[in-house]
Scaffold this motif. Structure first.
Motif, PDB file in Angstrom:
ATOM      1  N   THR A 187      -4.838  30.463  11.960  1.00 12.82           N
ATOM      2  CA  THR A 187      -5.324  31.152  10.898  1.00 12.82           C
ATOM      3  C   THR A 187      -4.138  32.062  10.381  1.00 12.82           C
ATOM      4  OG1 THR A 187      -5.994  33.183  12.292  1.00 12.82           O
ATOM      5  CG2 THR A 187      -7.476  31.089  11.967  1.00 12.82           C
ATOM      6  N   ARG A 213      -4.523  35.198  10.395  1.00  7.39           N
ATOM      7  CA  ARG A 213      -4.219  36.230  11.448  1.00  7.39           C
ATOM      8  C   ARG A 213      -3.466  35.912  12.672  1.00  7.39           C
ATOM      9  NH1 ARG A 213      -6.860  37.159  15.749  1.00  7.39           N
ATOM     10  NH2 ARG A 213      -8.502  35.790  15.078  1.00  7.39           N
ATOM     11  N   PRO A 228     -15.448  36.859   0.514  1.00  7.81           N
ATOM     12  CA  PRO A 228     -14.390  36.846   1.135  1.00  7.81           C
ATOM     13  C   PRO A 228     -14.332  38.360   2.263  1.00  7.81           C
ATOM     14  CG  PRO A 228     -13.567  36.292  -1.011  1.00  7.81           C
ATOM     15  CD  PRO A 228     -15.152  36.565  -1.050  1.00  7.81           C
ATOM     16  N   GLU A 229     -14.937  39.263   1.366  1.00  6.58           N
ATOM     17  CA  GLU A 229     -15.011  40.503   2.083  1.00  6.58           C
ATOM     18  C   GLU A 229     -15.863  40.619   3.349  1.00  6.58           C
ATOM     19  OE1 GLU A 229     -17.640  44.361   0.672  1.00  6.58           O
ATOM     20  OE2 GLU A 229     -15.628  44.555  -0.157  1.00  6.58           O
ATOM     21  N   GLU A 279     -14.008  38.634   5.914  1.00  6.49           N
ATOM     22  CA  GLU A 279     -12.728  39.239   6.499  1.00  6.49           C
ATOM     23  C   GLU A 279     -13.337  40.350   7.432  1.00  6.49           C
ATOM     24  OE1 GLU A 279      -8.884  42.007   4.915  1.00  6.49           O
ATOM     25  OE2 GLU A 279     -10.835  41.939   3.593  1.00  6.49           O
ATOM     26  N   THR A 280     -14.361  41.120   7.282  1.00  9.58           N
ATOM     27  CA  THR A 280     -14.992  42.061   8.036  1.00  9.58           C
ATOM     28  C   THR A 280     -15.535  41.317   9.584  1.00  9.58           C
ATOM     29  OG1 THR A 280     -16.185  43.336   6.229  1.00  9.58           O
ATOM     30  CG2 THR A 280     -16.975  43.547   8.425  1.00  9.58           C
ATOM     31  N   ASP A 329     -14.103  38.484  10.620  1.00 16.11           N
ATOM     32  CA  ASP A 329     -13.044  38.252  11.325  1.00 16.11           C
ATOM     33  C   ASP A 329     -12.264  39.395  12.013  1.00 16.11           C
ATOM     34  OD1 ASP A 329     -10.789  36.064  11.778  1.00 16.11           O
ATOM     35  OD2 ASP A 329      -9.786  37.776  10.605  1.00 16.11           O
ATOM     36  N   ALA A 330     -12.307  40.512  11.419  1.00 17.10           N
ATOM     37  CA  ALA A 330     -11.625  41.424  12.127  1.00 17.10           C
ATOM     38  C   ALA A 330     -12.308  42.286  13.435  1.00 17.10           C
ATOM     39  CB  ALA A 330     -11.518  42.829  11.137  1.00 17.10           C
ATOM     40  N   LEU A 355      -9.066  46.940   8.823  1.00 11.86           N
ATOM     41  CA  LEU A 355      -9.405  46.755   7.830  1.00 11.86           C
ATOM     42  C   LEU A 355      -9.287  47.974   6.720  1.00 11.86           C
ATOM     43  CD1 LEU A 355     -12.940  45.381   8.335  1.00 11.86           C
ATOM     44  CD2 LEU A 355     -10.936  43.994   7.329  1.00 11.86           C
TER      45      LEU A 355
END
Length: 344
Positions: A238, A240, A279-280, A283-284, A286-287, A301
């Protein structure tokens, strides 16, 4: 050497000339010259451009009679002879003589091919990163027998007693540059194969993969098994975590074995798929999955932890999963990973 070449070029007797051609190459081989020197000497002797190409490396050497390397597109060869090693054709030598081939051209090329074989057998192929895709595919194919793999590895420049690591790569950086970066001091070969790049190396430094590269690194000693593992590991890469070792996947590797239709039908995976358009939110999620901690996710983030807490609360309601519970975290991690493997 130049004096000898000049004398031979002036010979009138074909028999005497043939003897002297043989002596000429015997002298070169005793001097332990490399492939460019062989091509340069042959061009001087033949008084036309001489060429050498090794199939395993794709390297082509063309020298003119004045000793300079030729870069212009080659005309059709006037005479060619294969280079063979242990019964396998590993390359070609040729002359680019305008007009009719000379009477000693075939003998000259026979001796040049023998000399080139000796150089390759003793010193291995000239160092280069890009390799013939057919040889690389032979090494990593599960259908190849062990003898064929061993020959292909030798032609690629790898010693028989060293294990070869296999890496699957998707890259915006040229493949030869990637190979040179991750393995700067040891033999490394690379080739494009279908939709993915292949890197073969005896050792490599994963920390040296450049930005813009995703890579999966196989772990098995057998190249064909290592290739399968590398392809699987690449699917887990990924932004990340762009470089993935198969060994580090552990039980997660089993997710790659699940039929994609079964993954799509799973409630959790389908719920994550619906988030993909935001996407937001993705991303949250995923983090949080990467850290397992609200505060660490907030740090990653660059947000206040209260903002992340509100996002996770809303995401939990959308997914139907209690994200702050250990079981919920496991579920969403598995679902996010399984979703990323879809259509990969």
């Amino acid at each position: 050497m130049e004096v000898l070449a000049e004398r031979l070029s002036q010979l009138d007797s074909q028999a005497g000339g043939a003897i002297r051609v043989v002596m000429f190459y015997d002298t070169l081989m005793r001097r332990r010259v490399d492939l460019p020197a062989l091509a340069r000497a042959s061009a001087g002797l033949a008084e036309c451009v001489a060429g050498i190409r090794l199939h395993g490396t794709g390297r082509t050497i063309r020298m003119s009679p004045d000793g300079r390397q030729v870069s212009a597109p080659p005309p059709p060869a006037s005479t060619t002879v294969p280079i063979t090693l242990d019964g396998e054709e590993i390359g070609t030598v040729w002359l680019e003589r305008p007009g009719t081939p000379g009477s000693l051209d075939e003998l000259l090329l026979d001796r040049l091919a023998i000399a080139a074989t000796a150089v390759v057998d003793k010193y291995g192929p000239a160092r280069t990163t890009m390799a013939d895709p057919a040889l690389v595919e032979l090494v990593i194919s599960s259908d190849s027998d062990e003898a064929a793999k061993a020959r292909a590895l030798r032609l690629l420049g790898f010693a028989a007693d060293l294990p070869v690591r296999v890496v699957a790569v998707r890259s915006q950086v040229p493949l030869d540059q990637v190979g040179g970066l991750v393995c700067p001091a040891r033999p490394v070969k690379a080739a494009p194969l279908a939709d993915v790049g292949v890197i073969l190396a005896t050792t490599l430094d994963p920390a040296r993969f450049p930005t813009g590269v995703r890579a999966g690194i196989g772990a098995a000693d057998s190249p064909d098994r290592s290739w399968r593992e590398a392809r699987t590991a690449l699917r887990f890469a990924t932004p990340r975590q762009p470089v993935v070792h198969y060994d580090d996947l552990g039980a997660l590797a089993l997710l790659a074995e699940i039929p994609q239709d079964a993954s799509r039908d799973n409630t959790d995976v389908a719920a994550v798929a619906r988030l993909a358009g935001n996407p937001e939110d993705l991303e949250t999620l995923d983090a949080y999955c990467a850290t397992g901690s609200l505060r660490q996710a907030a740090d990653r983030l660059h947000l206040h932890h209260s903002s992340v807490a509100r996002r996770l609360e809303q995401l939990g309601k959308t997914l139907g999963i209690e994200l702050t519970e250990p079981t919920g975290l496991i579920r969403v991690r598995l679902a996010l990973t399984a979703w990323r493997l879809l259509d990969d």
